[in-house]
Design an enzyme around this catalytic site. Structure first.
Site, short mmCIF file in Angstrom:
data_model
loop_
_atom_site.label_atom_id
_atom_site.label_comp_id
_atom_site.label_asym_id
_atom_site.label_seq_id
_atom_site.Cartn_x
_atom_site.Cartn_y
_atom_site.Cartn_z
N GLU A 116 -9.08 -38.51 30.99
CA GLU A 116 -8.00 -39.49 30.90
C GLU A 116 -6.66 -38.86 31.26
O GLU A 116 -5.82 -39.49 31.92
CB GLU A 116 -7.95 -40.12 29.50
CG GLU A 116 -9.23 -40.86 29.08
CD GLU A 116 -9.61 -42.02 29.99
OE1 GLU A 116 -8.79 -42.44 30.82
OE2 GLU A 116 -10.76 -42.50 29.89
N HIS A 119 -6.09 -38.86 34.93
CA HIS A 119 -5.48 -40.06 35.51
C HIS A 119 -3.95 -39.96 35.46
O HIS A 119 -3.27 -40.31 36.42
CB HIS A 119 -5.91 -41.31 34.72
CG HIS A 119 -7.32 -41.73 34.98
ND1 HIS A 119 -7.84 -41.87 36.24
CD2 HIS A 119 -8.33 -42.04 34.12
CE1 HIS A 119 -9.11 -42.27 36.17
NE2 HIS A 119 -9.44 -42.37 34.87
N ASP A 125 -10.62 -42.55 39.41
CA ASP A 125 -12.01 -42.38 38.99
C ASP A 125 -12.87 -42.07 40.21
O ASP A 125 -12.54 -42.40 41.35
CB ASP A 125 -12.51 -43.68 38.34
CG ASP A 125 -12.05 -43.79 36.89
OD1 ASP A 125 -12.16 -42.80 36.15
OD2 ASP A 125 -11.60 -44.88 36.51
ZN LIG Z 1 -11.34 -42.87 34.29
#
Ligand SMILES: [Zn+2]
Length: 188
Positions: A116, A119, A125
């Site tokens: 996370e 990101h 992703d």
């Molecule tokens: Zn993700």
């Protein structure tokens, strides 16, 4: 073993450890090279605070252009129960990471945390099922505990923080990275 040899061995080990951590690269960088701080806070992280610290260390060790530290609230680490873990990036290096306590009982909490944060650091992703890829998230299954970004993923972060226009990695919310297992209700 003579003490001098012990000292030499320790020095060698220390150098090797630093090389592994990428510290030599940082130290060798020109003074003008910009290492951008990514200031995160664990004030809302509850039981996941220690995972945030570990994840920050992983990103610091794997990259050259960022330094994650508890120096502010550009990145807020928090948690919830149900609904799924997610990252809400407001701009490169800024936003919020929310860890789902239920998913953290199924998947590696540290892998969720580093993913996370990835990101927030600009990575999308990449659900290819490959456990060696951090951004493959839950597609690699609950048995995957790898919490390290691949060389390519770390290099991408370095590139984003070193050169890319910030607009290329602006505001975005990443959800659904960790599909629920069959033993719990679906969360997305
Ligand atoms: Zn993700």
């Amino acid at each position: 073993m003579r003490l001098s040899k012990v000292s030499r061995i320790l020095a060698t080990l220390a150098a090797a450890a630093m090389a592994t951590l990428g510290l030599t690269a940082v130290q060798a960088a020109p003074a003008s090279a910009a290492v951008r701080n990514v200031c995160y806070t664990t004030s809302q992280a509850g039981p996941f605070a220690s995972y945030a610290v570990q994840a920050a260390a992983i990103w610091n060790n794997r990259t050259n252009n960022i330094n994650m530290a508890q120096c502010g609230s550009n990145l807020v680490i928090s948690y919830t129960t149900g609904g799924g873990s997610y990252a809400q990036r407001t701009s490169l290096g800024n936003g919020r990471v929310v860890i789902d306590t239920i998913q953290a009982q199924q998947y590696s909490p540290l892998r969720i945390m580093t993913h996370e944060i990835g990101h927030i650091l600009g990575l999308p992703d990449n659900y290819n099922g490959n456990c060696a890829i951090l951004m493959s998230g839950g597609s690699a299954g609950t048995s995957c505990t790898n919490s390290n970004p691949s060389t390519a993923e770390a290099a991408r972060v370095d590139t984003l923080f070193g050169f890319a226009p910030l607009s290329a990695t602006g505001a975005e919310v990443f959800t659904g990275s960790w599909p629920a297992s069959a033993t719990t209700p679906a969360q997305h």
